[in-house]
Design an enzyme around this catalytic site. Structure first.
Site, short mmCIF file in Angstrom:
data_model
loop_
_atom_site.label_atom_id
_atom_site.label_comp_id
_atom_site.label_asym_id
_atom_site.label_seq_id
_atom_site.Cartn_x
_atom_site.Cartn_y
_atom_site.Cartn_z
N ARG A 75 0.85 -1.19 0.00
CA ARG A 75 0.00 0.00 0.00
C ARG A 75 0.89 1.24 0.00
O ARG A 75 1.67 1.47 0.91
CB ARG A 75 -0.95 0.04 1.20
CG ARG A 75 -1.79 1.32 1.21
CD ARG A 75 -3.05 1.25 2.05
NE ARG A 75 -2.79 1.30 3.48
CZ ARG A 75 -3.74 1.46 4.41
NH1 ARG A 75 -5.02 1.58 4.04
NH2 ARG A 75 -3.44 1.47 5.69
N ASP A 83 -4.58 2.95 13.88
CA ASP A 83 -3.78 3.67 12.89
C ASP A 83 -4.32 5.09 12.77
O ASP A 83 -5.11 5.53 13.61
CB ASP A 83 -3.74 2.92 11.56
CG ASP A 83 -5.06 2.91 10.80
OD1 ASP A 83 -6.01 3.62 11.23
OD2 ASP A 83 -5.15 2.22 9.78
#
Length: 537
Positions: free
Chosen positions: A170, A451
């Protein structure tokens, strides 16, 4: 262009802000930098225009034009077409694990009982320069099968198992710069650096073993951004003499505008895309951010905004229907829980995982995400039961569903706004921001692997509560003064929870200052990571 001309161009335009060590030159070789330069030269100038399109669209929404399906692209939505193909090693993605690219994490994630590891340079990663380069080294070594790690504290040795998970990288979102590499005096897009290095370092080895250069694309808001990525991929394939569609991508549908353009995103990436993913936590943040001017669409405590809520369940079902109609995978979202040593808490966690994943599987998702290897077996068991002998659920079309409307996707969400929830959000956000500006983007806090989306939801929610003078369940009206009072009080709670040594050695005062700045600003800032990036070396 000749190599000599490229080299000359490179010397004039691309500059590193600090000298590379000998070790870093293995990753950022001259040839890798020349490839990066060609990408930046051709594609970087389009990014500011794409970002300005986002701002223009947001201004329209702020003025009262709610998001909706675009009538100009109706022909794409209503015509019959399919994406190109899905490679063999991506046919079964029933459980994926996500995490940052530090060496031990990469090994543990690839060895987990999962089909895919999404190695993250984005929301669970703080992109300090050394860590960006070392992350690319770790992925290169993983692809080559040479990665290992020895824990300096106890001497424990980690190495790859015989059959590791499939690796997907990613990259950073289009909004994030890489300040350590300048082009014409300006920071280059972080996304292009991440893509260029992972592709350049690994494409040959990946293809040689029957896999390929696979990517997750975050934070897209419009099909024109997908078209930009398609151009990047096609150009790269042509440069390296690869067949069209060698590079494959999964797009995270984690912004509210993007949910109205899923067909268009698939269409514009149809040679390269293999699926869409429900990035639920950032989607919640985007719902708040996009609808920030609408007092009738203010979310409650984030802890009660679950996938059972109508606006989120509609998003999940529409993603499944759209993807499967086009032959693409529909991936489920993240289970952020982490295992507990307490038996009662562990039973509660496993029940939460089972319930969450059963909802996704019954909606027709082809797979799901977990944040910790210890929960992979539970998630896998849910999908094993639903899939049976199938590798995926592309056969689940949801054709008999009633059409999902814009009203359903924008539906207000019931639930209380509580003082306890607000205080909890403050403590979690401050702890996460402190970790991020200290270089750690993936943090266990109160039993969840958090996150950047966590802090984004927390600060955006409170900003919106302040703006619209929302009352908490106990009658207190949320104001800047109330938030600042709670922030000061919760800092004392954190100091007691963490202990004087940890608190005083950390960067909690800076984190609280940044949290306050973002939460009490007159305008809602787009991304806290843009501000946090200033703290990283």
């Amino acid at each position: 262009m000749t190599d000599t001309a490229v080299q000359s161009n490179y010397q004039m335009k691309l500059s590193l802000q600090q000298p590379l060590t000998e070790s870093q030159r293995e990753i950022l070789s001259d040839d890798a930098l020349l490839f990066l330069e060609r990408l930046v030269d051709r594609f970087a100038e389009r990014i500011p225009l794409l970002l300005e399109d986002r701002e223009q669209r947001q201004r329209q929404i702020d003025r009262g034009q709610l998001p909706d399906f675009d009538p100009e692209t109706e022909s794409i939505r209503h015509s019959e077409w399919k994406i190109q193909n899905i490679p063999q090693d991506l046919q079964d993605r029933r459980v994926e694990i996500t995490g940052p690219v530090d060496r031990k994490m990469v090994i543990n994630a690839l060895n987990a009982n999962v089909k895919v590891f999404m190695a993250d340079f984005e929301d669970s990663f703080a992109p300090a320069w050394n860590e960006v380069i070392e992350g690319q080294r770790n992925l290169r070594d993983a692809v080559n099968g040479t990665i290992d790690y020895v824990n300096p504290a106890n001497g424990k040795h980690y190495q790859l198992a015989d059959d590791p998970a499939v690796l997907i990288c990613r990259v950073r979102g289009l909004h994030l710069p890489e300040k350590h590499v300048l082009w014409n005096g300006k920071p280059i897009p972080g996304a292009l650096l991440d893509f260029a290095l992972y592709f350049y370092l690994n494409q040959k080895a990946l293809l040689a073993k029957g896999s390929g250069p696979y990517f997750y694309l975050p934070k897209l808001q419009a099909y024109r951004e997908a078209a930009w990525w398609s151009d990047v991929f096609s150009y790269t394939e042509d440069e390296f003499g690869l067949a069209r569609g060698t590079i494959k991508a999964t797009v995270l549908i984690e912004t509210l505008p993007a949910v109205f353009e899923m067909d268009e995103i698939l269409f514009n990436l149809k040679e390269h895309i293999v699926g869409l993913n429900c990035g639920r936590w950032d989607y919640i943040f985007s719902y708040i951010k996009t609808l920030r001017q609408y007092p009738d669409r203010i979310l409650p405590d984030r802890q009660v905004v679950t996938m059972e809520k109508p606006f989120l369940n509609a998003y999940s079902r529409l993603l499944v229907r759209t993807c499967h109609r086009r032959g693409a995978f529909a991936m489920g979202g993240m289970a952020a829980f982490i295992p507990s040593k307490d038996p009662q808490r562990q039973a509660w966690v496993l029940n939460k995982i089972q319930t969450d994943k059963a909802l996704e599987a019954s909606n027709g998702h082809d797979g799901t995400w977990v944040a910790h290897p210890g929960l992979a077996d539970t998630a896998c068991g849910v999908f094993d039961h639903v899939l049976g002998d199938r590798k995926n659920q592309l056969d689940i079309t949801r054709d008999n569903d009633a059409p999902i409307t814009a009203n359903e996707l924008l539906a207000p969400c019931d639930g209380e706004r509580t003082e306890e929830g607000m205080r909890h959000n403050i403590r979690v956000a401050v702890q996460y921001i402190e970790a991020w500006i200290s270089g750690n983007g993936c943090v266990p806090i109160y039993g969840l692997m958090e996150d950047a989306a966590t802090a984004e939801i927390s600060r955006a929610s409170i900003w919106q509560w302040i703006k619209h003078k929302q009352a908490l369940s106990n009658g207190k009206v949320v104001t800047k003064a109330l938030f600042e009072q709670m922030l000061a009080e919760e800092m004392l709670v954190l100091k007691e929870e963490l202990g004087d040594v940890r608190f005083n050695q950390g960067r909690f005062d800076e984190a609280a200052e940044l949290m306050a700045k973002l939460t009490t600003s007159e305008e809602l800032e787009n991304f806290l990571t843009l501000h946090g990036y200033e703290y990283l070396n």
